[in-house]
Scaffold this active site. Structure first.
Site, PDB file in Angstrom:
ATOM      1  N   GLU A  91       0.806  -1.207   0.000  1.00 55.47           N
ATOM      2  CA  GLU A  91       0.000   0.000   0.000  1.00 55.47           C
ATOM      3  C   GLU A  91       0.847   1.268   0.000  1.00 55.47           C
ATOM      4  OE1 GLU A  91      -4.052  -1.688   1.934  1.00 55.47           O
ATOM      5  OE2 GLU A  91      -2.680  -0.700   3.289  1.00 55.47           O
ATOM      6  N   CYS A 104       3.350   8.330   1.422  1.00 55.52           N
ATOM      7  CA  CYS A 104       3.903   7.350   2.359  1.00 55.52           C
ATOM      8  C   CYS A 104       4.151   6.057   1.584  1.00 55.52           C
ATOM      9  CB  CYS A 104       2.891   7.142   3.498  1.00 55.52           C
ATOM     10  SG  CYS A 104       3.420   5.948   4.716  1.00 55.52           S
ATOM     11  N   CYS A 111       6.838  -7.353   7.203  1.00 54.45           N
ATOM     12  CA  CYS A 111       8.049  -6.924   7.924  1.00 54.45           C
ATOM     13  C   CYS A 111       8.448  -8.038   8.868  1.00 54.45           C
ATOM     14  CB  CYS A 111       7.794  -5.638   8.713  1.00 54.45           C
ATOM     15  SG  CYS A 111       9.289  -5.026   9.547  1.00 54.45           S
ATOM     16  N   CYS A 115       7.412  -5.759  15.684  1.00 52.55           N
ATOM     17  CA  CYS A 115       7.089  -4.824  16.758  1.00 52.55           C
ATOM     18  C   CYS A 115       5.686  -5.168  17.258  1.00 52.55           C
ATOM     19  CB  CYS A 115       7.168  -3.389  16.269  1.00 52.55           C
ATOM     20  SG  CYS A 115       8.841  -2.975  15.723  1.00 52.55           S
ATOM     21  N   CYS A 118       2.340  -3.390  15.849  1.00 56.04           N
ATOM     22  CA  CYS A 118       2.306  -3.040  14.424  1.00 56.04           C
ATOM     23  C   CYS A 118       1.606  -4.128  13.608  1.00 56.04           C
ATOM     24  CB  CYS A 118       3.729  -2.850  13.916  1.00 56.04           C
ATOM     25  SG  CYS A 118       3.815  -2.613  12.124  1.00 56.04           S
ATOM     26  N   CYS A 338      -0.647   4.871   9.932  1.00 59.69           N
ATOM     27  CA  CYS A 338       0.547   4.102  10.257  1.00 59.69           C
ATOM     28  C   CYS A 338       0.189   2.776  10.890  1.00 59.69           C
ATOM     29  CB  CYS A 338       1.378   4.826  11.302  1.00 59.69           C
ATOM     30  SG  CYS A 338       2.168   6.223  10.623  1.00 59.69           S
TER      31      CYS A 338
HETATM   32  N1  SAH Z   1       9.624   0.079   9.839  1.00 58.78           N
HETATM   33  C1  SAH Z   1       9.799   1.469   9.989  1.00 58.78           C
HETATM   34  C2  SAH Z   1       8.857   2.294   9.142  1.00 58.78           C
HETATM   35  C3  SAH Z   1       7.441   1.843   8.979  1.00 58.78           C
HETATM   36  S1  SAH Z   1       6.359   2.002  10.338  1.00 58.78           S
HETATM   37  C4  SAH Z   1       9.687   1.873  11.443  1.00 58.78           C
HETATM   38  O1  SAH Z   1       9.290   1.037  12.251  1.00 58.78           O
HETATM   39  O2  SAH Z   1      10.052   3.001  11.763  1.00 58.78           O
HETATM   40  C5  SAH Z   1       6.085   3.767  10.471  1.00 58.78           C
HETATM   41  C6  SAH Z   1       5.745   4.217  11.883  1.00 58.78           C
HETATM   42  O3  SAH Z   1       4.457   3.723  12.288  1.00 58.78           O
HETATM   43  C7  SAH Z   1       6.744   3.715  12.914  1.00 58.78           C
HETATM   44  O4  SAH Z   1       7.076   4.721  13.828  1.00 58.78           O
HETATM   45  C8  SAH Z   1       5.940   2.627  13.588  1.00 58.78           C
HETATM   46  O5  SAH Z   1       6.436   2.339  14.870  1.00 58.78           O
HETATM   47  C9  SAH Z   1       4.555   3.226  13.611  1.00 58.78           C
HETATM   48  N2  SAH Z   1       3.476   2.258  13.862  1.00 58.78           N
HETATM   49  C10 SAH Z   1       3.465   0.950  13.588  1.00 58.78           C
HETATM   50  N3  SAH Z   1       2.284   0.414  13.977  1.00 58.78           N
HETATM   51  C11 SAH Z   1       1.539   1.403  14.489  1.00 58.78           C
HETATM   52  C12 SAH Z   1       0.225   1.480  15.033  1.00 58.78           C
HETATM   53  N4  SAH Z   1      -0.541   0.414  15.090  1.00 58.78           N
HETATM   54  N5  SAH Z   1      -0.209   2.684  15.451  1.00 58.78           N
HETATM   55  C13 SAH Z   1       0.571   3.779  15.355  1.00 58.78           C
HETATM   56  N6  SAH Z   1       1.811   3.767  14.846  1.00 58.78           N
HETATM   57  C14 SAH Z   1       2.294   2.589  14.418  1.00 58.78           C
HETATM   58 FE1  SF4 Z   2       8.385  -3.472  10.947  1.00 56.07          FE
HETATM   59 FE2  SF4 Z   2       6.137  -2.462  11.921  1.00 56.07          FE
HETATM   60 FE3  SF4 Z   2       8.290  -2.638  13.477  1.00 56.07          FE
HETATM   61 FE4  SF4 Z   2       8.259  -0.838  11.464  1.00 56.07          FE
HETATM   62  S1  SF4 Z   2       6.915  -0.865  13.271  1.00 56.07           S
HETATM   63  S2  SF4 Z   2       9.936  -2.258  12.008  1.00 56.07           S
HETATM   64  S3  SF4 Z   2       7.054  -1.982   9.946  1.00 56.07           S
HETATM   65  S4  SF4 Z   2       7.155  -4.383  12.602  1.00 56.07           S
END
Ligand code: SAH
Ligand code: SF4
Length: 363
Positions: A91, A104, A111, A115, A118, A338
Site C-alpha cells: 500500500e 507514504c 516486515c 514490533c 504493528c 501508520c
Molecule cells: N519500519 C519502519 C517504518 C514503517 S512504520 C519503522 O518502524 O520506523 C512507520 C511508523 O508507524 C513507525 O514509527 C511505527 O512504529 C509506527 N506504527 C506501527 N504500527 C503502528 C500502530 N498500530 N499505530 C501507530 N503507529 C504505528
Molecule cells: Fe516493521 Fe512495523 Fe516494526 Fe516498522 S513498526 S519495524 S514496519 S514491525
C-alpha cells in the site's frame, strides 16, 4: 528477459545505455520521460530517434507494479493497493495538507521485525520490494494525482513509513531514494524525503555515508526493558547504541535534528514518569518528537492513550524545550494510517530468515 528501466537510478541507467552503445545524454532524456512525464512506452518518447526507440523495445521495459484498487477518504487522503505478484499487495498513501503533499511509501511485503503494536509486523514477512516496486509507488501516485494548477509539486514530501523496515532492504531502498532526489526524476529536496527506521544501527551509519536524507527513528519507549518488548530489534541494538548512531547521523544529515516517533499506548509507555525519563534519555541528541496515537487493528491487545494523557505527555516534553507534535489521524474509513497499511502478505514463512539477515552486523 528485458530489463526493467524502473529498477535503475541514474548511474545504472547511464551504464546500461553505455552497454547498448548509447550516449549518456540519451539516458537522461529517457529518465525524464519515465519519471517526470510518467511515460512507459518507448514508442511515445517522441524526441528519441526511431532506431533508439526500436532498440529499447527489443531489450527493455518500463514496468511498475499494477494497481489493484484505489480509495479516497473524505479528507482527501488517497490510498493505492499495488500488486507485487503471487497474491501479494503493498500500500501507498497520499496525504494532502495545505502547505505540502506527502506520499507514504512501502519498502517490503510485510516486515520481519515483529514490533508488538504493528499490524504489518503481525502479518510476517514475505520479501523485499525491488527498486521498481518502491519507486513505482511514486510513479503511479504522481501520474494519478496530476498537476497542481499553480504549477507546484503535488507530491512535495516522501516518507518511507509504509509497510516494512526500509533499512532492512537497503540495497533497493537507496537507489529508489536517489531517484526521488534526482533532478531528472522527481527532484525532491533531501530535507523532504524522510526514512523511518526501528533502529538498525549499522545501516543508519551506511545511510549517512551513502545517501543521507531526513531521519525518523521509532523510539516508543524510554528504557531498554520496555523497548525490548515493544521493538524487539532493541535486543540487538539497545538504546545507547541507537542514540549514538543518531548523533553520528546528524554530522551529514540534511536536517539538524532527528525525529523520534513515539506511539502512545495506554498504560504501557504514556505515564508522566516515562515522559520525564524520555527527556533525560535524549538530552544529548538534537531531536523533535512526533507522538502517534496508536491505531488499533483486529486482534491487538493494545489501546491508544486517552487524549488528555497524550497532551500531558506532550507538555512534559515541551517544558524541556523538545518540539513535540501529535500526529493527526488521516484517512479514516480507508485504513490509511501508520501500522494499518496492511496490504496482502502471502507465504509468511520467511520471517526467521529475514530476521537473521537484518540482525547481521555490517561488514
Ligand atoms: N519500519 C519502519 C517504518 C514503517 S512504520 C519503522 O518502524 O520506523 C512507520 C511508523 O508507524 C513507525 O514509527 C511505527 O512504529 C509506527 N506504527 C506501527 N504500527 C503502528 C500502530 N498500530 N499505530 C501507530 N503507529 C504505528
Ligand atoms: Fe516493521 Fe512495523 Fe516494526 Fe516498522 S513498526 S519495524 S514496519 S514491525
Amino acid at each position: 528477459m528485458p530489463v526493467n528501466l524502473l529498477d535503475f537510478d541514474s548511474e545504472r541507467l547511464a551504464s546500461f545505455f553505455a552497454e547498448i552503445g548509447e550516449k549518456p545524454f540519451r539516458a537522461r532524456q529517457v529518465m525524464r520521460w519515465i519519471h517526470q512525464l510518467g511515460e512507459a512506452e518507448f514508442g511515445r518518447m517522441s524526441d528519441l530517434a526511431k532506431d533508439l526507440r526500436a532498440k529499447l523495445d527489443g531489450c527493455a521495459v518500463v514496468e511498475p507494479p499494477s494497481v489493484m484498487s484505489e480509495s479516497t477518504a473524505t479528507d482527501g487522503t488517497r490510498k493505492w493497493l499495488l500488486s507485487v505478484g503471487t497474491g501479494n499487495g503493498i500500500e501507498t498513501v497520499f496525504i494532502p495538507e495545505t502547505d505540502r503533499g506527502t506520499l507514504c511509501v512501502s519498502s517490503q511485503v510485510g516486515c520481519a521485525l515483529e514490533c508488538a503494536f504493528c499490524s504489518t509486523g503481525r502479518q510476517g514477512f514475505n520479501r523485499n520490494l525491488s527498486v521498481a516496486e518502491i519507486i513505482g509507488q511514486l510513479w503511479w501516485a504522481k501520474k494519478a494525482l496530476g498537476h497542481d494548477p499553480r504549477g507546484e509539486r503535488v507530491i512535495s514530501n516522501v516518507v518511507m513509513m509504509g509497510m516494512g523496515e526500509p533499512l532492512a532492504n537497503f540495497d533497493n531502498v537507496v537507489p529508489a531514494l536517489r531517484l526521488m532526489l534526482d533532478d531528472n526524476a522527481y527532484g525532491l529536496s533531501r530535507r523532504r524525503v524522510t526514512l523511518s527506521t526501528s533502529g538498525l544501527v549499522p545501516l543508519i551509519d551506511r545511510l549517512r555515508d551513502e545517501c543521507p536524507v531526513a531521519l525518523a527513528v521509532s523510539l516508543h519507549a524510554p528504557d531498554n526493558a520496555l523497548r525490548d518488548r515493544l521493538v524487539p530489534i532493541n535486543r540487538t541494538y539497545p538504546l545507547n547504541e541507537l542514540l549514538a548512531a543518531c548523533v553520528r547521523y546528524l554530522d551529514r544529515a540534511p536536517r539538524d535534528f532527528v525525529t523520534f516517533e513515539y506511539v502512545m499506548l495506554d498504560g504501557i509507555n504514556d505515564s508522566p514518569a516515562q515522559a520525564r525519563a524520555l527527556v533525560d534519555l535524549v538530552k544529548s541528541v538534537p531531536c523533535k518528537f512526533n507522538l502517534i496515537p496508536f491505531n488499533s487493528f483486529p486482534g491487538t491487545q493494545f489501546r491508544t492513550s486517552p487524549r488528555e494523557r497524550i497532551l500531558a505527555f506532550q507538555a512534559i516534553l515541551a517544558e524541556a524545550q523538545l518540539v513535540t507534535t501529535i500526529r493527526k489521524t488521516r484517512g479514516e474509513g480507508i485504513d490509511a494510517a501508520c501500522g494499518q497499511l496492511a496490504g496482502q502478505v502471502q507465504d509468511r514463512t520467511k520471517r526467521r530468515l529475514a530476521t537473521r539477515i537484518v540482525a547481521a552486523p555490517s561488514p
